[in-house]
Design an enzyme around this catalytic site. Structure first.
Site, PDB file in Angstrom:
ATOM      1  N   ASP A 194      46.491  49.398  45.578  1.00 56.68           N
ATOM      2  CA  ASP A 194      45.051  49.612  45.401  1.00 56.68           C
ATOM      3  C   ASP A 194      44.706  51.102  45.337  1.00 56.68           C
ATOM      4  O   ASP A 194      45.416  51.930  45.904  1.00 56.68           O
ATOM      5  CB  ASP A 194      44.334  48.941  46.583  1.00 56.68           C
ATOM      6  CG  ASP A 194      42.858  48.718  46.297  1.00 56.68           C
ATOM      7  OD1 ASP A 194      42.445  48.846  45.126  1.00 56.68           O
ATOM      8  OD2 ASP A 194      42.123  48.415  47.249  1.00 56.68           O
TER       9      ASP A 194
ATOM     10  N   HIS B 220      45.474  54.090  36.437  1.00 56.30           N
ATOM     11  CA  HIS B 220      46.457  53.005  36.268  1.00 56.30           C
ATOM     12  C   HIS B 220      47.775  53.567  35.768  1.00 56.30           C
ATOM     13  O   HIS B 220      48.855  53.123  36.177  1.00 56.30           O
ATOM     14  CB  HIS B 220      45.923  51.952  35.284  1.00 56.30           C
ATOM     15  CG  HIS B 220      44.691  51.258  35.783  1.00 56.30           C
ATOM     16  ND1 HIS B 220      44.568  50.839  37.086  1.00 56.30           N
ATOM     17  CD2 HIS B 220      43.530  50.921  35.166  1.00 56.30           C
ATOM     18  CE1 HIS B 220      43.390  50.260  37.238  1.00 56.30           C
ATOM     19  NE2 HIS B 220      42.745  50.306  36.102  1.00 56.30           N
TER      20      HIS B 220
ATOM     21  N   TRP C 168      40.415  39.743  35.504  1.00 57.59           N
ATOM     22  CA  TRP C 168      39.928  39.488  34.142  1.00 57.59           C
ATOM     23  C   TRP C 168      38.461  39.858  33.993  1.00 57.59           C
ATOM     24  O   TRP C 168      37.985  40.070  32.879  1.00 57.59           O
ATOM     25  CB  TRP C 168      40.117  38.016  33.753  1.00 57.59           C
ATOM     26  CG  TRP C 168      41.546  37.604  33.653  1.00 57.59           C
ATOM     27  CD1 TRP C 168      42.218  36.775  34.514  1.00 57.59           C
ATOM     28  CD2 TRP C 168      42.505  37.981  32.646  1.00 57.59           C
ATOM     29  NE1 TRP C 168      43.525  36.625  34.101  1.00 57.59           N
ATOM     30  CE2 TRP C 168      43.722  37.354  32.955  1.00 57.59           C
ATOM     31  CE3 TRP C 168      42.429  38.803  31.513  1.00 57.59           C
ATOM     32  CZ2 TRP C 168      44.872  37.512  32.184  1.00 57.59           C
ATOM     33  CZ3 TRP C 168      43.577  38.959  30.737  1.00 57.59           C
ATOM     34  CH2 TRP C 168      44.783  38.318  31.077  1.00 57.59           C
TER      35      TRP C 168
ATOM     36  N   LEU D 174      68.246  44.627  43.877  1.00 55.55           N
ATOM     37  CA  LEU D 174      66.825  44.453  44.212  1.00 55.55           C
ATOM     38  C   LEU D 174      66.124  43.521  43.219  1.00 55.55           C
ATOM     39  O   LEU D 174      66.275  43.665  42.007  1.00 55.55           O
ATOM     40  CB  LEU D 174      66.131  45.831  44.182  1.00 55.55           C
ATOM     41  CG  LEU D 174      64.602  45.819  44.349  1.00 55.55           C
ATOM     42  CD1 LEU D 174      64.233  45.524  45.804  1.00 55.55           C
ATOM     43  CD2 LEU D 174      63.996  47.148  43.925  1.00 55.55           C
TER      44      LEU D 174
ATOM     45  N   ARG E 175      41.842  44.233  53.449  1.00 61.24           N
ATOM     46  CA  ARG E 175      41.653  42.841  53.018  1.00 61.24           C
ATOM     47  C   ARG E 175      42.914  42.333  52.341  1.00 61.24           C
ATOM     48  O   ARG E 175      43.742  43.107  51.885  1.00 61.24           O
ATOM     49  CB  ARG E 175      40.539  42.763  51.953  1.00 61.24           C
ATOM     50  CG  ARG E 175      39.168  43.064  52.402  1.00 61.24           C
ATOM     51  CD  ARG E 175      38.177  42.766  51.266  1.00 61.24           C
ATOM     52  NE  ARG E 175      38.372  43.654  50.118  1.00 61.24           N
ATOM     53  CZ  ARG E 175      37.906  44.885  50.029  1.00 61.24           C
ATOM     54  NH1 ARG E 175      37.227  45.409  51.032  1.00 61.24           N
ATOM     55  NH2 ARG E 175      38.119  45.622  48.946  1.00 61.24           N
TER      56      ARG E 175
HETATM   57  C1  V07 Z   1      50.243  48.018  36.273  1.00 65.86           C
HETATM   58  C2  V07 Z   1      50.306  50.245  37.422  1.00 65.86           C
HETATM   59  C3  V07 Z   1      50.524  50.131  38.914  1.00 65.86           C
HETATM   60  C4  V07 Z   1      49.232  50.154  39.688  1.00 65.86           C
HETATM   61  C5  V07 Z   1      48.456  48.877  39.631  1.00 65.86           C
HETATM   62  C6  V07 Z   1      47.690  48.521  38.383  1.00 65.86           C
HETATM   63  C7  V07 Z   1      48.168  49.132  37.106  1.00 65.86           C
HETATM   64  C8  V07 Z   1      53.758  48.145  36.230  1.00 65.86           C
HETATM   65  C9  V07 Z   1      53.548  46.936  35.605  1.00 65.86           C
HETATM   66  C10 V07 Z   1      54.557  45.994  35.129  1.00 65.86           C
HETATM   67  C11 V07 Z   1      54.308  44.629  35.101  1.00 65.86           C
HETATM   68  C12 V07 Z   1      55.278  43.725  34.658  1.00 65.86           C
HETATM   69  C13 V07 Z   1      56.501  44.186  34.254  1.00 65.86           C
HETATM   70  C14 V07 Z   1      56.775  45.541  34.274  1.00 65.86           C
HETATM   71  C15 V07 Z   1      55.805  46.444  34.703  1.00 65.86           C
HETATM   72  C16 V07 Z   1      52.149  46.794  35.552  1.00 65.86           C
HETATM   73  C17 V07 Z   1      50.084  45.890  35.150  1.00 65.86           C
HETATM   74  C18 V07 Z   1      49.471  46.980  35.743  1.00 65.86           C
HETATM   75  C19 V07 Z   1      49.257  44.790  34.582  1.00 65.86           C
HETATM   76  F1  V07 Z   1      57.448  43.331  33.834  1.00 65.86           F
HETATM   77  N1  V07 Z   1      52.605  48.706  36.552  1.00 65.86           N
HETATM   78  N2  V07 Z   1      51.604  47.901  36.145  1.00 65.86           N
HETATM   79  N3  V07 Z   1      51.410  45.779  35.054  1.00 65.86           N
HETATM   80  N4  V07 Z   1      49.609  49.096  36.887  1.00 65.86           N
END
Ligand code: V07
Length: 255
Positions: free
Chosen positions: A34, A51, A83, A145, A208
């Site tokens: 978060d 992000h 969403w 891992l 939370r």
């Molecule tokens: C997302 C970066 C980290 C902070 C939180 C929100 C934004 C890595 C992935 C990911 C997901 C699946 C995968 C490989 C990488 C990711 C989303 C958002 C939607 F197979 N970071 N990250 N997916 N954020």
């Protein structure tokens, strides 16, 4: 002033990996990542920049978890509630799995990491699923891992779906109500093939659960950090691990 203190803190924690008890590392660590939007706002940047910075922290914490022998790391990347965010932000988020994997998949393969997902495929864009499928396929035989992304995940819906699946089996006569046990119910959840988390970390000062693994965290230790996710370092991660070890140490003698 805050910067100065954080800098000092880091210096003092230089060797924080050294005093981690490698025989008592949590098997499964779950993280609510978060504070990406607020991190960006603090710097006058758009939320999407937060992000993007959050992705760098994903890399950092994955390596840190792997280095001490954590078996599974679940990262809450996108909830069923997310969403409702602006379409532009959702579109950007849905491209992050591709971007992350383009940069990191090769190294994950070499490090023997297995990539998985917990969540519903329905509703995710084709390009997001395709990127994830490639990562899953290329790492399916890896034994190190487990890097598990919670994507399009929500715990109440997960529980409702598990109830439906049990109810269907009762209706068709495969199960009797007396057969329904905690372990049977666990086996109907999306996390059936993972141990329950031993440690849950949430960043950015929010206290939370936000619909995350409600069933699975029955005995989990919680660690809350006031840092925003993009500034959460491996040293902060090791702080959480050491505190986990301090809390659980006495079980050997007292349980
Ligand atoms: C997302 C970066 C980290 C902070 C939180 C929100 C934004 C890595 C992935 C990911 C997901 C699946 C995968 C490989 C990488 C990711 C989303 C958002 C939607 F197979 N970071 N990250 N997916 N954020």
């Amino acid at each position: 002033m805050v910067r100065f203190l954080q800098g000092l803190g880091k210096k003092n924690r230089d060797h924080s990996m050294a005093d981690i008890d490698r025989s008592a590392v949590p098997q499964h660590v779950a993280v609510i990542m978060d504070g990406n939007g607020r991190w960006a706002k603090k710097r006058g940047l758009p939320r999407i920049a937060g992000h993007h910075a959050g992705m760098k922290a994903v890399k950092r914490i994955t390596i840190a978890a792997d280095a001490i022998g954590v078996k599974a790391l679940t990262l809450y990347a996108f909830s069923t509630e997310n969403w409702s965010r602006p379409a532009e932000e959702v579109d950007f988020l849905m491209r992050l799995p591709q971007e992350f994997l383009k940069l990191e998949l090769q190294e994950l393969v070499e490090k023997n990491v297995q990539v998985r997902m917990t969540g519903w495929r329905e509703g995710l864009p084709e390009h997001t699923l395709a990127a994830f499928d490639e990562a899953e396929e290329k790492t399916k035989d890896n034994t190190g891992l487990i890097l598990n992304f919670a994507l399009n995940y929500g715990s109440r819906l997960e529980i409702v779906e598990a109830v439906r699946s049990v109810a269907r089996d009762v209706e068709s006569g495969i199960l009797s109500p007396d057969d329904i046990s905690e372990s049977l119910f666990s086996s109907r959840l999306l996390t059936a093939d993972l141990p329950d988390p031993d440690l849950l970390i949430r960043t950015s000062g929010e206290l939370r659960l936000s619909n995350f693994m409600l069933w699975q965290i029955a005995y989990t230790e919680f660690w809350f950090s006031s840092l925003f996710w993009p500034e959460f370092s491996e040293l902060d991660f090791y702080d959480a691990i050491r505190e986990y070890q301090r809390r659980t140490r006495r079980y050997g003698g007292l349980k």
